[in-house]
Design an enzyme around this catalytic site. Structure first.
Site, PDB file in Angstrom:
ATOM      1  N   TYR A   1       0.879  -1.199   0.127  1.00 43.24           N
ATOM      2  CA  TYR A   1      -0.158   0.065  -0.204  1.00 43.24           C
ATOM      3  C   TYR A   1       0.813   1.550   0.155  1.00 43.24           C
ATOM      4  CZ  TYR A   1      -0.535  -0.016   4.916  1.00 43.24           C
ATOM      5  OH  TYR A   1      -0.205  -0.247   6.375  1.00 43.24           O
ATOM      6  N   GLU A   2       0.330   2.521  -0.286  1.00 44.42           N
ATOM      7  CA  GLU A   2       1.356   3.884  -0.505  1.00 44.42           C
ATOM      8  C   GLU A   2       1.621   3.957  -2.023  1.00 44.42           C
ATOM      9  OE1 GLU A   2      -1.360   5.896   2.304  1.00 44.42           O
ATOM     10  OE2 GLU A   2       0.580   6.369   0.749  1.00 44.42           O
TER      11      GLU A   2
END
Lengths: 566, 566
Positions: free
Chosen positions: A426-427
């Site tokens: 994620y990110e």
């Protein structure tokens, strides 16, 4: 052995390694005196050890769940969040005008790291709030700031990021969510968003969603995207809570780990929202949020690495097995010692890089010096990818050090590994981070990279006489990285991308060597021995990585899809 | 895309890479004609694809559980096991005198690999049975053989291994289970055993436990340990089932993965057992079982790597995202291509090593040639550790290639990663494998290793003219490994152990280069392109690994326990 936050490690890094004195020397952060920093680290460690760490197992065993449209959180998480909020930890680096402490991000980074080690799935909630606070500080109107910032900073409300849609993940520009003007300054937001961390909870009175959507006149792609504040409960003009907005949690995901953190599919059905930043300027606002969120995710990897290391070390010191000399515990075996040393050495390396990144961000904010801005931008993808890779690798080694017990859930080692797994995704996946490093972050022809390599080589050069065994290999590795970088910036993008992941890792390896070298020279004999382990045994990994980089794309892309299917 | 067993890959390896013609050329394995092998692979693939693979998800979602002392297995597992048994797959390389097919272990290895990719938690059951069958063939009395082997080979009964006790894991010699003579040729076995895979089930009429225990006059340590056959239901003299034995499943573990396979704590309370092999000779019998079980566990890692690769490739070919050229799917991105290529290249390397290991075992069995025995012994720890490391790494990369979907359990990518995690731990942790390689397997002064390196260098040398780009780096890497090996065999054990894990991996890297080189020269253009990827980009990893090895133990062990705690 319960988790113990490594406050002293941050004191050492700030005092001796990452140049925090420069931050404390600015007008903006003049309050960050040594006494203040010391007190912050002590208090945060106490909170993490006493209140947050005990939530780690319950968060896994009794996951957040959706009941009749309401998210019920894991036992104790409400109290844990309140303790974080009441301590002021959400707004540690937020604007004092809205109730924040205005302290350097370097301190917030240390606190986030300690909290991630204590309980990752809870820590993700204040981390998301911090990202939202920062985006609002930079891009929101005064009205929105006044309405939302005090509540977010105090922890009365929480915040989320809504980027991803089923067809729009790494390619945010493909999103389809729509925003129609209501004519009263607000917009009607409609669409489905996925992977929304902490999309709802049962312990704060409101949840504030920052949502990317396209206005009717928004062009296709990222340039037509705008950012909106879409609260679960719409605040009245006096700040009190008004009517429920047209948004809902559709479902929660069944994840490999991080069970305490509810990950939702969200539906917006003409929900009222307010523009944050200019029309069609959503990506710029989102990047503010994402850049520092990337450093925040780095702390997640590093914090879990720390906790997994402590856990494995305690087991290795306790577990009697075989004809081990000395204490008779498995820590006496050379291979177990190697595992633990590699865990500790890599955790230090990743943490030093992240802290240096935070210092660069603080300096950029305090001085607006483009050199610091470039340094901060360069280090962000390295911190994120290497910090989270280290989290995954160290927690995997932690399982291995436990032997058969590592595979048994009650031990807790497996949970670290399952929880931290998402941080490399994620990110922006770590592949995306690496592509960011070799493309956007080298649009300057590599100037920011070369400036950092100059710093490393100058330091190594200056200490060749006093510590030749350590300074020489660091200098040599840095020089090899420099040559690869000089080659890289002359290549087409496909050639850069083909070796982006090994390049980023080699860069991190060299930086790890640099910060270990500083520790060896500035710290005690323990730090010197750990640095020796890293520099002599781990740093040589860069040779194979850079050989991979310099192959470019040709042979790789010659391997066709048909070849892969064959 | 459903899992497809890679039967053609085994045909290629057997026909062109690992010298299976030598096995087929022996009297013992004269039946293993090309047609026979082809039919076996085709039939096994059909079973795996159609019957076994559909059990993969149910095994995770509805784990085996203990109900009132009875193990209830996951849905469909009973039918799946029966299909394996009825196809004769359990006894594929077992003695025809007792109903086995008597085929080479090389074929059994191929079948086990395909079955592991289909459903690891079910495959573990026949794998345990095969280990028991082999131990009985080598060490049991004729009476025991006649009573148990036909039932085990037919799959009417299953078999387990009982080594570990809470205080005796890697150090088997510390076990406390006792065996008291009953005076009638049987023994009363008492004690607790842990980590017993497939300790019970609800689809066969009996479960046969091979249990390590100490006779009253057994000395402490491994030399006082004997092996016993302890059946769940005691067979009558006529072979029919008699009374229930005094043993029970105390509990099942909650594991990170492999949920379909019940892992039990077993209690033996004066259970009747019969000696297998001589008194106090249990370790030798156990080693027979473990050595081939280690190759079996290698197939588990490799099979899961194959399945995880297929799963990730299908996703990458289907998933549209960003401005990918060509098909528009993410497989067009260089970094995704790199991930998939590394998965495929490493799976091939690990599989070739395991198949070469199986050929060496077959040749040792057929010819009793000490050189083949030494080759088999040398390759076993490398196959096990590298095959399972590849399983863990490839399944982790598989998650990464899925992006956010990788962390969601429904996708299935996470299950591969959770399931395969135990394979680096059981049957001797990979650290134990590496210590075995640098200690026991080099008690010959490295002769077996040097003989293999000679073979690699001779092949590379012979093909330098026809494929200089590939043969030269393989030769060079092998030479670097030779120098490290020459250094290693002159060192004290602690120095060897300190670098054992990186040494084993470097050895596997070089062997992988060798088998890729053969593939490039014997196979089509696809194989040459994959070999090019491996040799140019992955093989250089050996440089850093061997640098680590040559540091020895001094600096590592200088890092004290206090240093680790600091």
């Amino acid at each position: 052995m319960p988790y113990r936050s490594p406050a002293d490690e941050f004191r050492f890094l700030m005092d001796h390694v990452v140049g925090f004195d420069q931050v404390a020397g600015t007008n903006r952060f003049a309050e960050a005196t040594p006494d203040m920093c010391d007190a912050i680290l002590t208090e945060a460690a106490k909170l993490c050890d006493d209140i947050i760490a005990p939530l780690q197992r319950p968060g896994d065993l009794e996951p957040a769940r959706l009941e009749n449209g309401v998210v019920r959180t894991a036992p104790g998480f409400g109290d844990g969040f309140k303790a974080i909020a009441e301590g002021g930890w959400i707004g540690i680096s937020a604007d004092p005008e809205y109730g924040g402490m205005g302290l350097p991000l370097t301190l917030a980074t240390a606190v986030n790291d300690m909290m991630a080690g204590a309980c990752l799935s809870l820590q993700l909630n204040p981390l998301m709030c911090q990202g939202q606070i920062e985006a609002l500080e930079h891009h929101a109107s005064d009205t929105i700031k006044e309405t939302y910032l005090p509540k977010l900073i105090s922890g009365e409300w929480t915040g989320t990021m809504n980027l991803t849609e089923p067809q729009a993940g790494s390619d945010v520009g493909a999103l389809r969510s729509k925003a129609e003007p209501n004519g009263d300054g607000s917009y009607a937001i409609s669409g489905q968003k996925i992977y929304i961390s902490w999309a709802d909870n049962d312990f704060t009175e409101n949840v504030c969603h920052l949502v990317l959507a396209r206005l009717p006149d928004g062009v296709p792609g990222t340039k037509g995207i705008s950012l909106f504040m879409v609260p679960k409960i719409i605040p009245n003009e006096d700040g009190s809570l008004g009517e429920r907005n047209s948004l809902r949690v559709v479902s929660l995901e069944h994840k490999m780990g991080l069970h305490g953190s509810p990950t939702a599919v969200m539906e917006y059905d003409g929900a009222r929202g307010w523009l944050v930043g200019p029309e069609h300027g959503g990506m710029a606002a989102m990047f503010t949020m994402m850049n520092n969120a990337r450093l925040g995710v780095a702390t997640q990897g590093i914090g879990v690495a720390e906790a997994a290391y402590q856990h494995a070390l305690a087991y290795a010191m306790d577990r009697k097995q075989g004809k081990a000399p000395g204490t008779g515990a498995i820590v006496e075996h050379a291979d177990v010692r190697r595992m633990l040393a590699s865990m500790k050495a890599d955790t230090y390396a990743a943490r030093a890089i992240a802290m240096a990144n935070a210092v660069a961000i603080d300096m950029a904010n305090a001085t607006k010096d483009p050199a610091w801005e470039a340094r901060a931008a360069l280090l962000t993808p390295i911190s994120k990818a290497f910090g989270t890779d280290v989290g995954v690798e160290v927690s995997a080694t932690g399982i291995q050090a436990h032997g058969g017990m590592g595979f048994i859930e009650e031990t807790g080692a497996a949970q670290y590994s399952r929880d931290v797994r998402v941080t490399t995704i994620y990110e922006g996946t770590n592949g995306i981070q690496a592509m960011d490093l070799v493309a956007r972050k080298m649009m300057d022809g590599g100037d920011a990279a070369f400036a950092l390599l100059d710093e490393v080589e100058a330091y190594a050069e200056a200490h060749k006489a006093s510590a030749p065994d350590l300074a020489e290999p660091v200098w040599q590795a840095c020089e090899t990285l420099r040559e690869a970088t000089e080659w890289l910036v002359d290549q087409e993008m496909t050639d850069r991308f083909a070796g982006a992941v090994p390049y980023l890792r080699a860069f991190a390896r060299v930086l790890g060597g640099y910060y270990h070298l500083i520790a060896a020279l500035e710290g005690d004999a323990t730090r010197k021995r750990l640095a020796t382990f890293y520099i002599k045994r781990i740093l040589p990994e860069h040779v194979g990585l850079l050989a991979h980089v310099r192959e470019g794309a040709e042979d790789l892309m010659a391997l066709t899809i048909d070849d892969l299917v064959a």
